[in-house]
Design an enzyme around this catalytic site. Structure first.
Site, short mmCIF file in Angstrom:
data_model
loop_
_atom_site.label_atom_id
_atom_site.label_comp_id
_atom_site.label_asym_id
_atom_site.label_seq_id
_atom_site.Cartn_x
_atom_site.Cartn_y
_atom_site.Cartn_z
CB ALA A 159 -79.95 33.84 -16.23
N GLY A 160 -79.05 34.11 -19.67
CA GLY A 160 -78.42 34.99 -20.65
C GLY A 160 -77.58 34.18 -21.62
CG LEU A 161 -78.53 31.13 -23.37
CD1 LEU A 161 -79.59 30.19 -23.91
CD2 LEU A 161 -77.27 30.36 -22.95
CE LYS A 186 -69.63 46.55 -17.29
NZ LYS A 186 -69.58 45.72 -18.51
CE LYS A 206 -65.57 46.90 -17.12
NZ LYS A 206 -64.98 46.99 -18.47
#
Length: 439
Positions: A10-12, A107, A207
């Site tokens: 999911a996400g290109l 994150k 992070k």
């Protein structure tokens, strides 16, 4: 050879496209290394018609991430969309509830919902891997979650945002202003059109909160971090640091203290001859201090399509190598149900002290007043330097103080007392000084 591991992405964007390209180009090597082929069988992105320079002909297209997570014939759901809420959050939770393994580089999502997602993953006996969420290609998650098992970690800190490190490096090496360096970072794609998330320290804080949980076994607490960005760092601060033998870096620091866990993100002066001071540009570095191993420093690319995709692929490979029904490593190092409540420590004394820059009116008695404010708060000064203003002003001057180790609260009280005096012109600058034990 066992059946292929079926992966849905999911996400290109930059990372997703790099991941597809690497998996396709290294298919034979991955099959041998992992003991089974890795195949991309389903994908989704915002724009189906966009030419990404990759072959997606063998992958089923889904219009939404939620549909992919719920319906695709896959073993692993890879989330590369970003964002703490919305489609990313819904699809990751749906995939875990369905019993799919999940790999994410998100994150923000982990900082907001990591404990909840870890509980689901552990209840479903699936893996939730997120190496790429912190420090890009640096394998710090695996180090804390697995390799340092048995060590008691006392401190973890580092440079975790390439945008900020790039800006500070350019300011120092080329004498450019913060505004000029930020504009260049945006032109090169290192900074977003709205860069506040990076330059005000929020990205580093997300992070750091994840590393804190892995290091100390506490619940994720991104809202319990002292946060200060780099937007108020001036070229004058950069020059003063250099004259004193330091370089300025935006550090995220988490450490165990007698009163709890201390988390902070802020500009920091580190000795010029330390290894972490040499980390320039968009490179990241994370240091871990522990009782058995001692000091460990990991340095590498913290962002970029290939570096992040490498970390994502490492997580996928770990899943491919794992045996069904095998004992899973806890998602956050400690089982989610056993994580301790986060207890915020009082900001304590710092080994390296503080750098304080004051712009004051050029008149009699100023030095004595500043010294009195310091003494009233039990602050011992290592050095005090007076400089003319760089703009040639004859009505104001710059005073630079370097303190010995002292309490955060004491410094703030002393600076507030100075601000109450009539001779101060402009906002004081306070930067902590860290002297790494081994770096």
């Amino acid at each position: 050879m066992t059946d292929a591991l079926k992966v849905g992405i999911a996400g290109l964007g930059t990372v997703g496209a790099s991941l597809v390209r690497i998996i396709h180009s290294r298919a034979n090597e991955l099959a041998i290394t992992c003991g089974r082929p890795i195949e991309i069988t389903a994908v989704t992105a915002r724009d189906k018609s966009r030419d990404r320079g990759i072959d997606l002909s063998r992958a089923a297209w889904f219009d939404t991430a939620e549909a992919l997570a719920a319906e695709a014939d896959i073993d692993v759901f890879v989330e590369l969309m970003g964002g703490a809420e919305g489609s990313a959050a819904r699809s990751v939770e749906a995939a875990l509830q369905r019993g799919l393994h999940v790999v994410t580089a998100n994150k923000a999502l982990l900082a907001a919902s990591g404990v909840k997602l870890a509980r689901i993953a552990e209840e479903k006996s699936v893996l939730l891997n997120f190496e790429a969420a912190v420090a890009g290609g640096i394998p710090v998650i695996k180090a804390l979650r697995e390799s340092l098992t048995g060590n008691t970690v006392s401190r973890v800190y580092g440079i975790m945002n390439g945008t900020c490190n790039y800006i500070l490096t350019r300011m120092e090496k080329e004498g450019l202003s913060f505004a000029d360096c930020l504009a260049e970072a945006q032109r090169l794609g290192y900074a977003e059109a709205d860069p506040s998330f990076d330059i005000e320290g929020n990205d580093t804080a997300h992070k750091l909160s994840i590393l804190t949980t892995l290091a100390f076994g506490t619940e994720i607490a991104p809202d319990e971090i002292y946060l200060e960005g780099i937007s108020n760092i001036t070229i004058e601060d950069i020059h003063a640091a250099a004259d004193l033998g330091y370089r300025i870096k935006l550090l995220g620091v988490a450490q165990r203290t007698e009163t709890g866990i201390e988390q902070r993100v802020h500009p920091t002066m580190v000795p010029r001859d330390s290894v972490i001071a040499q980390v320039d540009g968009v490179t990241n570095a994370v240091a871990v201090e522990s009782d058995i191993l001692g000091e460990l420093l990991m340095v590498g690319p913290g962002a970029g399509g290939d570096a992040t995709a490498s970390a994502v692929l490492g997580d996928i490979a770990d899943i491919a190598k794992s045996s069904p029904g095998a004992q899973r490593v806890p998602v956050l190092g400690t089982p989610a149900a056993s994580l301790a409540p986060y207890r915020r420590a009082q900001m304590r004394s710092h080994e390296g002290g503080y750098f304080i820059r004051l712009t004051v009116a050029d008149r009699t008695g100023v030095f004595a007043s500043i010294a009195a404010c310091m003494a009233a708060n039990n602050i011992s000064l290592e050095s005090i330097v007076q400089r003319a203003k760089p703009d040639g002003s004859d009505t104001a001057k710059t005073i630079i103080l370097v303190t010995h180790a002292t309490m955060e609260d004491s410094v703030r009280k002393a600076v507030d007392a100075i601000k109450a005096e009539s001779y101060l012109a402009g906002e004081p600058q306070v930067i902590r000084i860290e002297r790494p034990k081994a770096f």
